[in-house]
Design a protein around this motif. Structure first.
Motif, PDB file in Angstrom:
ATOM      1  N   GLU A  13       0.014  -7.829 -13.803  1.00 55.73           N
ATOM      2  CA  GLU A  13       0.483  -9.188 -13.547  1.00 55.73           C
ATOM      3  C   GLU A  13       0.997  -9.866 -14.808  1.00 55.73           C
ATOM      4  OE1 GLU A  13      -2.598  -8.157 -10.504  1.00 55.73           O
ATOM      5  OE2 GLU A  13      -2.481  -8.085 -12.677  1.00 55.73           O
TER       6      GLU A  13
ATOM      7  N   ASP B  39       5.474 -13.400  -4.838  1.00 58.91           N
ATOM      8  CA  ASP B  39       6.455 -12.649  -5.630  1.00 58.91           C
ATOM      9  C   ASP B  39       7.332 -13.560  -6.473  1.00 58.91           C
ATOM     10  OD1 ASP B  39       5.536 -10.259  -4.655  1.00 58.91           O
ATOM     11  OD2 ASP B  39       7.018 -10.137  -3.031  1.00 58.91           O
ATOM     12  N   ASP B  40       7.855 -14.626  -5.852  1.00 62.42           N
ATOM     13  CA  ASP B  40       8.775 -15.512  -6.576  1.00 62.42           C
ATOM     14  C   ASP B  40       8.837 -16.857  -5.854  1.00 62.42           C
ATOM     15  OD1 ASP B  40      10.902 -16.850  -7.809  1.00 62.42           O
ATOM     16  OD2 ASP B  40      11.950 -14.973  -8.224  1.00 62.42           O
TER      17      ASP B  40
ATOM     18  N   ARG C 263       3.492 -13.696   0.844  1.00 62.15           N
ATOM     19  CA  ARG C 263       3.978 -12.641  -0.042  1.00 62.15           C
ATOM     20  C   ARG C 263       5.223 -13.091  -0.795  1.00 62.15           C
ATOM     21  NH1 ARG C 263       2.656  -9.543   4.456  1.00 62.15           N
ATOM     22  NH2 ARG C 263       4.857  -9.324   5.064  1.00 62.15           N
TER      23      ARG C 263
END
Length: 298
Positions: A294, A185-186, A181
């Motif tokens: 997205e 996310d980043d 996750r």
């Protein structure tokens, strides 16, 4: 009434297949953030490997049918996951860092390599499995005919639902799920926090390949064969059906894909089948265009 119930029963195996494929695809999409038809190629490639080695075990090694099928399934899983690891490590991961949009083009090239490789390995012959687990289970006896499914359909549904459940638990409850996750996310922030984003990327791609490979084996066991054009067809279809619930959310993506499976089957039972794919694809494209959250991706 019996006809409607039979159509709903027929939809369950297809819905489970779409849901499992969409779940696995979403695991990879969360880290790639690009449409990838390689997933459909791995699905079809594993089905072809399954057929090829099952026939080899039966014709050349004189194995009994369960052993031949076991040999084919083992080879299919190893081949599918191996292809996923190789593509993820040496094709998709470098492109994701250099030119993410090139991943879409690269996925088409990988699809052609896998599909042509499977075709050449089988000598351009369409191989078939003998029927097995084809006993009928009756769910309801009504006027006209009983509502039934075969044992192989029920086994497939059970395995696919178990895969989705196990995958959800891994993503929600394990350390790897938290790292996945974070990278989804980043990736840069995850790297700064001590997470090996490249390793998570490849592992996610391999996990998606495992889902595609298992689904390829189960679908081939049900239908008895795997078409040479199935890689492109399912590659494009999975990209679209996964959008029904949200590409980056595996469980929601699986639920949306299951709805599409039911809609597709009911349309086949009640509407003109020639318009089925056009209608389903048009609706999915509309959903994809209107709900693209997205697009924060550069």
């Amino acid at each position: 009434m019996a006809y409607l119930l039979q159509q709903l029963a027929n939809a369950v195996p297809l819905a489970a297949l779409y849901a499992a494929l969409a779940f696995g695809y979403s695991i990879a999409f969360a880290v790639t953030k690009r449409a990838d038809i390689t997933y459909g190629a791995i699905f079809a490639f594993s089905g072809h490997i399954y057929l090829l080695f099952a026939h080899m075990g039966w014709d050349r090694f004189w194995l009994v049918l369960p052993a031949a099928l076991g040999l084919g399934a083992t080879a299919a899983l190893l081949g599918g996951v191996g292809a996923g690891v190789t593509v993820g490590q040496f094709v998709m991961r470098p492109l994701a860092k250099i030119s993410p949009n090139a991943m879409i083009v690269a996925s088409l090239g990988v699809l052609m390599v896998l599909m042509e490789g499977a075709r050449l390995a089988s000598g351009t012959r369409e191989l078939w499995l003998p029927p097995f687990l084809n006993g009928v289970v009756v769910f309801w006896r009504g006027e006209g005919f009983p509502v039934t499914l075969t044992l192989i359909q029920l086994v497939n549904v059970a395995v696919m639902l178990a895969m989705i459940g196990a995958g959800h638990l891994v993503l929600a409850r394990t350390h790897w799920g938290r790292m996945w996750r974070a990278v989804a996310d980043d990736p840069l922030a995850a790297e700064l926090s001590g997470t090996d984003a490249s390793r998570v990327f490849v592992t996610a791609y391999a996990s998606a390949a495992l889902f595609a490979s298992v689904c390829g084996v189960l679908a081939t066991s049900h239908y008895g064969t795997m078409d040479f054009g199935a890689g492109l067809l399912f590659g494009l279809k999975v990209v679209l059906i996964a959008a029904a619930g949200g590409h980056s959310h595996p469980l929601r993506s699986a639920a949306g894909a299951a709805v599409i499976g039911f809609a597709e089957t009911l349309w086949s039972g009640y509407g003109p089948i020639v318009w089925r794919d056009l209608l389903i694809v048009s609706v999915l494209v509309a959903v994809l265009v209107m709900s693209r959250r997205e697009r924060v991706v550069p």
